[in-house]
Each structure stands twice: as structure tokens, then as C-alpha cells.
Design a protein around this motif. Sequence first.
Motif, PDB file in Angstrom:
ATOM      1  N   VAL A  47      14.168   1.104  -3.446  1.00  0.00           N
ATOM      2  CA  VAL A  47      12.734   0.835  -3.351  1.00  0.00           C
ATOM      3  C   VAL A  47      12.471  -0.664  -3.199  1.00  0.00           C
ATOM      4  O   VAL A  47      11.559  -1.071  -2.484  1.00  0.00           O
ATOM      5  N   VAL A  48      13.277  -1.476  -3.848  1.00  0.00           N
ATOM      6  CA  VAL A  48      13.051  -2.925  -3.863  1.00  0.00           C
ATOM      7  C   VAL A  48      13.583  -3.597  -2.594  1.00  0.00           C
ATOM      8  O   VAL A  48      12.970  -4.545  -2.082  1.00  0.00           O
ATOM      9  N   ARG A  49      14.689  -3.118  -2.057  1.00  0.00           N
ATOM     10  CA  ARG A  49      15.358  -3.767  -0.925  1.00  0.00           C
ATOM     11  C   ARG A  49      14.441  -4.099   0.256  1.00  0.00           C
ATOM     12  O   ARG A  49      14.503  -5.210   0.786  1.00  0.00           O
ATOM     13  N   PRO A  50      13.553  -3.190   0.689  1.00  0.00           N
ATOM     14  CA  PRO A  50      12.711  -3.513   1.849  1.00  0.00           C
ATOM     15  C   PRO A  50      11.744  -4.682   1.630  1.00  0.00           C
ATOM     16  O   PRO A  50      11.239  -5.253   2.595  1.00  0.00           O
ATOM     17  N   PHE A  51      11.496  -5.051   0.389  1.00  0.00           N
ATOM     18  CA  PHE A  51      10.513  -6.088   0.092  1.00  0.00           C
ATOM     19  C   PHE A  51      11.130  -7.459  -0.158  1.00  0.00           C
ATOM     20  O   PHE A  51      10.410  -8.427  -0.379  1.00  0.00           O
ATOM     21  N   ARG A  52      12.455  -7.543  -0.102  1.00  0.00           N
ATOM     22  CA  ARG A  52      13.106  -8.844  -0.293  1.00  0.00           C
ATOM     23  C   ARG A  52      12.872  -9.728   0.920  1.00  0.00           C
ATOM     24  O   ARG A  52      12.934  -9.282   2.050  1.00  0.00           O
ATOM     25  N   GLY A  53      12.612 -10.985   0.671  1.00  0.00           N
ATOM     26  CA  GLY A  53      12.476 -11.951   1.745  1.00  0.00           C
ATOM     27  C   GLY A  53      11.129 -11.945   2.436  1.00  0.00           C
ATOM     28  O   GLY A  53      10.961 -12.594   3.468  1.00  0.00           O
ATOM     29  N   VAL A  55       8.329 -13.190   1.275  1.00  0.00           N
ATOM     30  CA  VAL A  55       7.758 -14.522   1.074  1.00  0.00           C
ATOM     31  C   VAL A  55       8.867 -15.509   0.740  1.00  0.00           C
ATOM     32  O   VAL A  55       9.915 -15.133   0.225  1.00  0.00           O
ATOM     33  N   ARG A  56       8.622 -16.757   1.042  1.00  0.00           N
ATOM     34  CA  ARG A  56       9.585 -17.814   0.726  1.00  0.00           C
ATOM     35  C   ARG A  56       9.197 -18.479  -0.581  1.00  0.00           C
ATOM     36  O   ARG A  56       8.030 -18.527  -0.957  1.00  0.00           O
ATOM     37  N   GLY A  57      10.189 -19.041  -1.215  1.00  0.00           N
ATOM     38  CA  GLY A  57       9.938 -19.788  -2.444  1.00  0.00           C
ATOM     39  C   GLY A  57       9.692 -18.879  -3.623  1.00  0.00           C
ATOM     40  O   GLY A  57       9.653 -17.654  -3.507  1.00  0.00           O
ATOM     41  N   GLY A  58       9.541 -19.491  -4.764  1.00  0.00           N
ATOM     42  CA  GLY A  58       9.312 -18.706  -5.968  1.00  0.00           C
ATOM     43  C   GLY A  58      10.511 -17.834  -6.281  1.00  0.00           C
ATOM     44  O   GLY A  58      11.593 -18.015  -5.749  1.00  0.00           O
ATOM     45  N   ASN A  59      10.324 -16.900  -7.134  1.00  0.00           N
ATOM     46  CA  ASN A  59      11.380 -15.963  -7.463  1.00  0.00           C
ATOM     47  C   ASN A  59      11.223 -14.736  -6.574  1.00  0.00           C
ATOM     48  O   ASN A  59      10.421 -13.845  -6.856  1.00  0.00           O
ATOM     49  N   GLN A  60      11.995 -14.683  -5.518  1.00  0.00           N
ATOM     50  CA  GLN A  60      11.852 -13.610  -4.540  1.00  0.00           C
ATOM     51  C   GLN A  60      12.167 -12.241  -5.117  1.00  0.00           C
ATOM     52  O   GLN A  60      11.578 -11.244  -4.716  1.00  0.00           O
ATOM     53  N   GLU A  61      13.090 -12.184  -6.071  1.00  0.00           N
ATOM     54  CA  GLU A  61      13.432 -10.889  -6.660  1.00  0.00           C
ATOM     55  C   GLU A  61      12.254 -10.326  -7.459  1.00  0.00           C
ATOM     56  O   GLU A  61      11.935  -9.144  -7.359  1.00  0.00           O
ATOM     57  N   ILE A  62      11.587 -11.160  -8.231  1.00  0.00           N
ATOM     58  CA  ILE A  62      10.423 -10.698  -8.996  1.00  0.00           C
ATOM     59  C   ILE A  62       9.306 -10.257  -8.043  1.00  0.00           C
ATOM     60  O   ILE A  62       8.685  -9.213  -8.248  1.00  0.00           O
ATOM     61  N   LEU A  63       9.068 -11.025  -7.000  1.00  0.00           N
ATOM     62  CA  LEU A  63       8.042 -10.646  -6.026  1.00  0.00           C
ATOM     63  C   LEU A  63       8.395  -9.342  -5.325  1.00  0.00           C
ATOM     64  O   LEU A  63       7.520  -8.505  -5.077  1.00  0.00           O
ATOM     65  N   ALA A  64       9.664  -9.144  -5.010  1.00  0.00           N
ATOM     66  CA  ALA A  64      10.084  -7.900  -4.364  1.00  0.00           C
ATOM     67  C   ALA A  64       9.825  -6.697  -5.271  1.00  0.00           C
ATOM     68  O   ALA A  64       9.367  -5.653  -4.808  1.00  0.00           O
ATOM     69  N   VAL A  65      10.094  -6.854  -6.558  1.00  0.00           N
ATOM     70  CA  VAL A  65       9.838  -5.756  -7.502  1.00  0.00           C
ATOM     71  C   VAL A  65       8.340  -5.495  -7.638  1.00  0.00           C
ATOM     72  O   VAL A  65       7.900  -4.341  -7.678  1.00  0.00           O
ATOM     73  N   ILE A  66       7.541  -6.547  -7.682  1.00  0.00           N
ATOM     74  CA  ILE A  66       6.087  -6.374  -7.764  1.00  0.00           C
ATOM     75  C   ILE A  66       5.556  -5.659  -6.523  1.00  0.00           C
ATOM     76  O   ILE A  66       4.742  -4.737  -6.622  1.00  0.00           O
ATOM     77  N   PHE A  67       6.026  -6.069  -5.345  1.00  0.00           N
ATOM     78  CA  PHE A  67       5.612  -5.395  -4.108  1.00  0.00           C
ATOM     79  C   PHE A  67       6.047  -3.925  -4.116  1.00  0.00           C
ATOM     80  O   PHE A  67       5.309  -3.043  -3.666  1.00  0.00           O
ATOM     81  N   ALA A  68       7.243  -3.658  -4.634  1.00  0.00           N
ATOM     82  CA  ALA A  68       7.723  -2.277  -4.710  1.00  0.00           C
ATOM     83  C   ALA A  68       6.852  -1.453  -5.655  1.00  0.00           C
ATOM     84  O   ALA A  68       6.529  -0.295  -5.353  1.00  0.00           O
ATOM     85  N   LEU A  69       6.468  -2.038  -6.780  1.00  0.00           N
ATOM     86  CA  LEU A  69       5.573  -1.343  -7.717  1.00  0.00           C
ATOM     87  C   LEU A  69       4.249  -0.988  -7.037  1.00  0.00           C
ATOM     88  O   LEU A  69       3.763   0.144  -7.157  1.00  0.00           O
ATOM     89  N   ILE A  70       3.681  -1.936  -6.330  1.00  0.00           N
ATOM     90  CA  ILE A  70       2.414  -1.690  -5.629  1.00  0.00           C
ATOM     91  C   ILE A  70       2.585  -0.600  -4.574  1.00  0.00           C
ATOM     92  O   ILE A  70       1.751   0.304  -4.456  1.00  0.00           O
ATOM     93  N   ALA A  71       3.670  -0.663  -3.829  1.00  0.00           N
ATOM     94  CA  ALA A  71       3.917   0.334  -2.778  1.00  0.00           C
ATOM     95  C   ALA A  71       4.075   1.735  -3.373  1.00  0.00           C
ATOM     96  O   ALA A  71       3.525   2.709  -2.836  1.00  0.00           O
TER      97      ALA A  71
END
Length: 91
Positions: A47-53, A55-71
Motif C-alpha cells: 500500500v505504501v510503495r506507490p506513494f514513495r517519492g 514529494v521531495r524533502g522531509g521524511n518521505q517514508e512518513i509522507l508515503a504512509v500518510i498518503f497511503a492512509l488517506i488513499a
Amino acid sequence: MTTLVQILDLLFTLLLLLLILRLIFTAISSNRGHPVIALIFNLTEWVVRPFRGIVRGGNQEILAVIFALIAVLVVRVLVFAVLAVGDGRGK
């Protein structure tokens, strides 16, 4: 149809819980070698893999998990809306 809805609700709830745990473990930089944490990461990776990368900068892994949660939440709402319409309750 009620049993199908209950099963889907359980699956979505478990997935959301696992994603929240992954978010917490990512935020605190937990040991991914621990068997329980590794299991959580392995179960949610698809679920998380498609959302990696995205956005640039910040903690990309945390952002990927947040995007996955929203999706997952959006997909959950759509699935239950379709089931409600198909069951005649969406009028």
C-alpha cells in the motif's frame, strides 16, 4: 450483503490499524529487524510503495504512509458507497 460488508469493514479496519502502527514505528525510528515490526512493514508495503517519492524533502517514508492512509480511507468510502447503492440504501 451484510456479511460481505462486515468482512470488508474488518479488512479495512485492520489495514488502517497496521498503517497507523507503521506510521508510529517510522516516526520513532524503530528497529525494523524486530519480527513484529518487520511483519507490520511487510504487510503494508504494497500500500505504501506507490506513494514513495511523490514529494521531495522531509521524511518521505512518513509522507508515503500518510498518503497511503488517506488513499485507503478514500477507497473504503467509495467501496461502501457502491455497496450501499447496490443494496438500495444509497437513495
